[in-house]
Design an enzyme around this catalytic site. Sequence first.
Site, PDB file in Angstrom:
ATOM      1  N   SER A 112      -2.737   1.107  -0.144  1.00  0.00           N
ATOM      2  CA  SER A 112      -2.525   2.490   0.096  1.00  0.00           C
ATOM      3  C   SER A 112      -4.122   3.014   0.061  1.00  0.00           C
ATOM      4  CB  SER A 112      -1.748   3.038  -0.771  1.00  0.00           C
ATOM      5  OG  SER A 112      -1.315   4.355  -0.112  1.00  0.00           O
ATOM      6  N   HIS A 147       1.208   2.202   5.258  1.00  0.00           N
ATOM      7  CA  HIS A 147       2.696   2.782   5.170  1.00  0.00           C
ATOM      8  C   HIS A 147       3.014   3.187   6.718  1.00  0.00           C
ATOM      9  CE1 HIS A 147       1.944   2.986   1.133  1.00  0.00           C
ATOM     10  NE2 HIS A 147       1.173   3.897   1.416  1.00  0.00           N
TER      11      HIS A 147
END
Length: 223
Positions: A112, A147
């Site tokens: 991330s 994501h």
Amino acid sequence: MDDDGLLDDWVLGHARTSRPKVCFVPTASGDAPAYLDHFFSAFQSRACEPSVLPLFRRELDDAALGRFLLSQDVVYVGGGNTANLLAVWRAHGVDRLLREAYDRGTLLCGISAGANCWAEGSHTDSFGPLTFLPDGLGLLSGSVCPHYDSEPGRRSSYQAAVATGALPAGWALEDGVGALFTDGLLTETVTRTPQAHLFQVEPDGENGVTERALPCRLLPEAQ
């Protein structure tokens, strides 16, 4: 740090030694204690020497900080707020040290925000709504979007940023995907999640983008 540890084992397999020193950097989460516990739970049983670098309650002076980071074989950066991570690193000189570590052969990785930080720019929710962040360490050319498949609006928002030039062309990762770059070139793609992909996203010159799915090797235990 997924529950099955497949990506963690894949990362360790690319370290320059069979028992690497692995430093977890949880800056993006504000050094959240639960995140540190999760890291140690995942790595203490593996063939490595795990450690953590906290910066919100920093204990090392500049010289000791440099010696510590430059002695690591793997630097693993956790998720959280990409913009805050970059600001804190620069305040403490960690950005400079990571560049030097990279030049010396340290494997830099993360999830991330910990993936966003290495590129020239990234797609982020650091400021609340999804947006572009034309800032990063620039060790990897282009931009990164994590994501890509799991958060509503990610795909369309990232594509819009690339189409308008707010972000350079780059790499969009679905959850469970790992990508290895060597000297700035993509050299391996893997996934712990069947059917997950890494996408190369580029502007097409007509206010749109081209999106190309790249094949990812399914890690053995995930088959």
